[in-house]
Every structure is written in structure tokens, then in C-alpha cells.
Design an enzyme around this catalytic site. Structure first.
Site, PDB file in Angstrom:
ATOM      1  N   HIS A 243     -33.745   2.873 -59.083  1.00 29.75           N
ATOM      2  CA  HIS A 243     -33.184   2.037 -60.158  1.00 29.75           C
ATOM      3  C   HIS A 243     -33.567   0.593 -59.913  1.00 29.75           C
ATOM      4  CE1 HIS A 243     -30.272   0.258 -62.964  1.00 29.75           C
ATOM      5  NE2 HIS A 243     -30.256   1.447 -63.539  1.00 29.75           N
ATOM      6  N   GLU A 298     -29.807   9.191 -64.820  1.00 29.34           N
ATOM      7  CA  GLU A 298     -30.531  10.102 -65.712  1.00 29.34           C
ATOM      8  C   GLU A 298     -30.578  11.524 -65.174  1.00 29.34           C
ATOM      9  OE1 GLU A 298     -30.764   8.955 -68.380  1.00 29.34           O
ATOM     10  OE2 GLU A 298     -31.495   6.903 -68.450  1.00 29.34           O
TER      11      GLU A 298
HETATM   12  N1  ACO Z   1     -40.272   8.322 -57.315  1.00 21.15           N
HETATM   13  C1  ACO Z   1     -41.223   7.992 -56.429  1.00 21.15           C
HETATM   14  N2  ACO Z   1     -41.376   6.750 -55.933  1.00 21.15           N
HETATM   15  C2  ACO Z   1     -40.519   5.830 -56.359  1.00 21.15           C
HETATM   16  C3  ACO Z   1     -39.502   6.110 -57.280  1.00 21.15           C
HETATM   17  C4  ACO Z   1     -39.392   7.435 -57.771  1.00 21.15           C
HETATM   18  N3  ACO Z   1     -38.459   7.782 -58.645  1.00 21.15           N
HETATM   19  N4  ACO Z   1     -38.803   4.992 -57.543  1.00 21.15           N
HETATM   20  C5  ACO Z   1     -39.359   4.025 -56.815  1.00 21.15           C
HETATM   21  N5  ACO Z   1     -40.413   4.531 -56.090  1.00 21.15           N
HETATM   22  C6  ACO Z   1     -41.265   3.807 -55.176  1.00 21.15           C
HETATM   23  C7  ACO Z   1     -42.114   2.807 -55.932  1.00 21.15           C
HETATM   24  O1  ACO Z   1     -43.312   3.425 -56.345  1.00 21.15           O
HETATM   25  C8  ACO Z   1     -42.319   1.729 -54.920  1.00 21.15           C
HETATM   26  O2  ACO Z   1     -43.358   2.169 -54.041  1.00 21.15           O
HETATM   27  P1  ACO Z   1     -44.468   1.119 -53.466  1.00 21.15           P
HETATM   28  O3  ACO Z   1     -43.648   0.075 -52.738  1.00 21.15           O
HETATM   29  O4  ACO Z   1     -45.321   1.970 -52.614  1.00 21.15           O
HETATM   30  O5  ACO Z   1     -45.135   0.576 -54.694  1.00 21.15           O
HETATM   31  C9  ACO Z   1     -41.028   1.726 -54.120  1.00 21.15           C
HETATM   32  O6  ACO Z   1     -40.451   3.031 -54.323  1.00 21.15           O
HETATM   33  C10 ACO Z   1     -40.021   0.691 -54.550  1.00 21.15           C
HETATM   34  O7  ACO Z   1     -39.840   0.772 -55.957  1.00 21.15           O
HETATM   35  P2  ACO Z   1     -38.703  -0.093 -56.688  1.00 21.15           P
HETATM   36  O8  ACO Z   1     -39.050  -1.531 -56.627  1.00 21.15           O
HETATM   37  O9  ACO Z   1     -37.395   0.346 -56.179  1.00 21.15           O
HETATM   38  O10 ACO Z   1     -38.821   0.458 -58.177  1.00 21.15           O
HETATM   39  P3  ACO Z   1     -38.759  -0.365 -59.543  1.00 21.15           P
HETATM   40  O11 ACO Z   1     -37.582  -1.253 -59.542  1.00 21.15           O
HETATM   41  O12 ACO Z   1     -40.091  -0.954 -59.834  1.00 21.15           O
HETATM   42  O13 ACO Z   1     -38.555   0.814 -60.585  1.00 21.15           O
HETATM   43  C11 ACO Z   1     -37.522   2.634 -61.670  1.00 21.15           C
HETATM   44  C12 ACO Z   1     -37.286   1.342 -60.877  1.00 21.15           C
HETATM   45  C13 ACO Z   1     -38.397   2.366 -62.910  1.00 21.15           C
HETATM   46  C14 ACO Z   1     -36.186   3.209 -62.142  1.00 21.15           C
HETATM   47  C15 ACO Z   1     -38.209   3.641 -60.722  1.00 21.15           C
HETATM   48  O14 ACO Z   1     -37.366   3.918 -59.625  1.00 21.15           O
HETATM   49  C16 ACO Z   1     -38.641   4.888 -61.441  1.00 21.15           C
HETATM   50  O15 ACO Z   1     -39.702   4.946 -62.053  1.00 21.15           O
HETATM   51  N6  ACO Z   1     -37.822   6.003 -61.377  1.00 21.15           N
HETATM   52  C17 ACO Z   1     -38.174   7.217 -62.041  1.00 21.15           C
HETATM   53  C18 ACO Z   1     -37.875   7.159 -63.543  1.00 21.15           C
HETATM   54  C19 ACO Z   1     -36.386   7.182 -63.835  1.00 21.15           C
HETATM   55  O16 ACO Z   1     -35.597   7.905 -63.217  1.00 21.15           O
HETATM   56  N7  ACO Z   1     -35.991   6.352 -64.820  1.00 21.15           N
HETATM   57  C20 ACO Z   1     -34.571   6.188 -65.199  1.00 21.15           C
HETATM   58  C21 ACO Z   1     -33.991   5.004 -64.512  1.00 21.15           C
HETATM   59  S1  ACO Z   1     -32.258   4.840 -64.791  1.00 21.15           S
HETATM   60  C22 ACO Z   1     -32.162   3.940 -66.186  1.00 21.15           C
HETATM   61  O17 ACO Z   1     -33.036   3.229 -66.531  1.00 21.15           O
HETATM   62  C23 ACO Z   1     -30.909   4.025 -67.029  1.00 21.15           C
END
Ligand code: ACO
Length: 362
Positions: A243, A298
């Protein structure tokens, strides 16, 4: 400059507070866990809109009945549209004077219209006639009844708890949109239509469907670990984890996990999903030891709505049906503040020959 306005305070609100660092969500002075466990949806609406819960409940029922009068007009112009697009059209068919004509506040008509329009659109897509609302029921029970599903108490209460859990969530994209439109004094109907346009995007309200798609793709227990490893090796995101704001557990995920536990049926996909969740959390923590990546709202939204019996097509409309409660509260709050929301942009284009540089342009 902050691209995407992250961390920028756009409004003062008494409605909700997302404390991402602590994993807390406060709505109207109460923790979301308490509201979802003990409150009724009309009580939460009264908390956010003002007024007495019994009166708000009656007004929502009257709003559903008033909206039912628009259904023939709605179905005449939405053949072939998805339910979420049809809901956008449905709200657009309302006028700001309609609520007063029915002696109702605008929030009650807009929120009451959501289950009526969603159910009628979904049934029309299956060649079925709309079912008239029953103003004596509550929003959740009447929604299930209008869909033609069994409004049995466990499913009705589970849906109500879901709607409460997602009723408001700080300055998210759709709520911000509602406030921007409300700040121009365009009126609540226009503000809600605009908010829905923001909500329907896959980066906001469109995520729970893909959680079920992921579970379907994994398919069987033996495939869980290899599938997750392949996905992460390929740079994919696991749906329902991580998130932007919550750096600790998303409290809504825990609330909905409890909701799902109350709906556990033999052979449901819940046990399988829990195994996927455990394997996903283990894999994410191994690959990102410095960044806590937990289950988000979600994941359990998908499981809860699926267990309640809603088809995937209705997941985003159901989100809108809950969130319209918060939008309406923000619209009223914004209208009272009286100040138009008008941020600035930084100009990066060319300048006329000989012109002095521009520092910040509106
Ligand atoms: N699966 C795999 N890797 C992940 C995930 C995930 N669900 N979430 C974060 N990461 C990774 C990122 O790729 C990043 O890796 P890197 O440092 O090698 O590039 C690292 O973890 C850190 O990421 P964050 O900065 O925490 O993620 P960000 O804030 O950019 O994105 C988001 C948040 C969009 C929710 C992301 O976690 C994601 O895409 N999740 C999957 C989709 C999802 O569940 N969406 C619903 C969100 S809830 C809502 O919006 C109501």
C-alpha cells in the site's frame, strides 16, 4: 514540487484520518474496527452527514424509492454499458432539484440511488426485469434483494460491514475529485458523478477483481509457491499486497478478514486464499526485508464480496455504493468551507523570445 500531490494537505476535515505509519483508520472519531463490528450503515451515514440514524435510514429508503422512478429512463440509454458506466449515467440523470422535490437531502437521494441503479443495470444485462426497492429494508439487504440474491442475515450484515469499512478514507483520488467539483459550487450531483469517474480507474476502485483473477490463475495448492516465485521473478506485483500510505497493516484488511471468516462455507475459496496469502507474505518479506509489504484491503474485499455472492462485475460498483456516503459528507464539508480548490502548476514549456523566466505559474 510533489508530483501527484503526495503529502500535500488539500483540506481540513473532521470526517476521516488515515494514519499510515500506525496502520490506523479513524472515521468520524471512531476506529474503523469498532464501526464495522458494532454500527449500522445508517448510523455511520448519520455520523458523517449529521442527523439521527433512524431518520437517515428512512431517508435512504425514500431515496431508493425516488431513484426507482428513473430506472426506465436509465435502462433506455445504457444498453451494452458496463454496470459501472451505467451507474455513472444513472447519477447523471438526477438533477440537483430532484432531492428537494422528494423532500430529501441530496446525500440520501444519491446514496439511495446507488443500489437501485446497480441492481437494475446488472439484471438488465441478464435480460431480467428490475426488482422494486423495499424502503423498509436497509441499504445492504435491499441491494441483495433487488439483485435477486437471497438477503439472508449473514450475507446482509457482511455486506453492511464492508460498506461501512470503505465508507471514507481520507483524501483519496475520488474524494479529492468530489471536493474539487464541490468547491466550484457545481452541486452534489455533479460532484458525485465526477468522483465516480475517478473511482472507476484500475489504480483506484478497480483492484479487487484482479485478486480473484490471480487466485484463479494459481488454481491449485501445489502451484502456489512456484506461481508466486515466477510472478515475482518476472517483476509482477502480487494483487492485494502492499500500500502507498499504510506502512503497517491496512486495518481494513483485518476487518474484512473477520467478515470473511463469518462467511466461511465448505469448499469455498477462502481456505485456498489464506494459503496464497501466507505464501505471498513469506515471499514478499524474503525479497523486501526492509519494506513491510502486508495484505491490503483489496485482498479481503475480493474474498468478502465473492463469499457474499456478488459477481466480479459488481465489485467496483459496490465500492462506489459504500464510498458515496463519504463523498457526500466531503461535498457538504467542502461547500461549507467556501474556498475554490485551485492548485498551481510549474510551467516547463518555451518562453516568448526575450521573456524573463517564470518561477511558478498558475
Ligand atoms: N507485489 C510485489 N512486489 C511489490 C508489491 C506487490 N504487491 N508491492 C510492492 N512491491 C515491491 C515494489 O515493486 C518495490 O520493489 P523495488 O524496490 O524492487 O522497486 C518495493 O516492493 C516497494 O514498493 P512500495 O514503494 O511499497 O510500493 P508503491 O507505494 O510504489 O506501490 C502499490 C503501492 C501500488 C499498492 C503496490 O504495493 C502494488 O502494486 N500492489 C499490488 C496492487 C494492489 O494490491 N493494489 C490495491 C492497493 S489498495 C488500494 O489502493 C485501495
Amino acid at each position: 514540487m510533489t508530483v501527484g500531490l503526495e503529502g500535500v494537505v488539500a483540506a481540513e476535515t473532521r470526517l476521516s484520518c488515515v494514519d499510515g505509519a500506525a496502520g490506523r483508520l479513524i472515521i468520524g472519531g471512531y476506529n474503523v474496527e469498532e464501526l464495522a463490528a458494532e454500527w449500522r450503515l445508517a448510523e455511520v451515514a448519520a455520523l458523517l452527514w449529521g442527523g439521527e440514524a433512524a431518520q437517515v435510514s428512512a431517508q435512504l429508503g425514500a431515496g431508493r424509492r425516488a431513484a426507482a422512478g428513473k430506472v426506465p429512463e436509465l435502462l433506455a440509454v445504457t444498453a451494452g454499458a458496463s454496470v459501472i458506466e451505467g451507474l455513472r449515467t444513472g447519477w447523471s440523470l438526477l438533477c440537483d432539484g430532484d432531492a428537494a422535490e422528494h423532500d430529501l437531502p441530496a446525500p440520501a437521494l444519491l446514496a439511495g440511488a446507488a443500489p437501485v441503479f446497480i441492481a437494475a443495470l446488472w439484471r438488465a444485462g441478464r435480460g431480467a426485469e428490475p426488482i422494486a426497492p423495499d424502503p423498509a429494508l436497509d441499504q445492504a439487504g435491499d441491494f441483495l434483494a433487488m439483485l435477486g440474491l437471497d438477503p439472508e442475515p449473514a450475507a446482509t450484515r457482511a455486506l453492511e460491514r464492508y460498506l461501512i469499512t470503505i465508507s471514507d478514507h481520507g483524501m483519496n483520488a475520488s474524494t479529492f475529485t468530489a471536493r474539487v467539483v464541490a468547491s466550484t459550487r457545481a452541486g452534489p450531483v455533479s460532484a458525485v458523478v465526477a468522483a465516480l469517474c475517478a473511482l472507476k480507474g484500475p489504480l483506484h476502485g478497480g483492484a479487487p477483481g484482479p485478486v480473484l483473477d490471480m487466485l484463479d490463475e494459481i488454481g491449485e495448492v501445489g502451484e502456489i509457491e512456484p506461481w508466486i516465485a515466477r510472478a515475482l521473478d518476472g517483476g509482477e506485483r502480487l494483487m492485494g499486497f502492499g500500500h502507498r500510505i499504510y506502512r503497517a497493516r491496512d486495518p481494513r484488511a483485518d476487518v474484512l478478514k473477520q467478515v470473511v471468516a463469518g462467511l466461511r462455507r465448505p469448499n469455498s475459496r477462502i481456505a485456498f486464499a489464506e494459503q496464497v496469502e501466507a505464501a505471498a507474505l513469506a515471499a514478499l518479506s524474503e525479497r523486501h526485508p526492509d519494506r513491510p509489504l502486508d495484505t491490503n484491503v483489496e485482498f479481503y474485499t475480493a474474498l468478502a464480496l465473492d463469499a457474499i455472492g456478488l459477481p466480479r462485475e459488481l465489485f467496483t460498483p459496490a465500492f462506489a455504493m459504500g464510498r458515496v456516503i463519504g463523498w457526500c459528507a466531503h461535498i457538504m464539508e467542502q461547500e461549507q468551507s467556501g474556498r475554490i480548490i485551485r492548485p498551481a502548476s510549474r510551467y516547463t514549456g518555451p518562453l516568448p523570445a526575450g521573456a524573463a523566466p517564470v518561477k511558478l505559474a498558475g
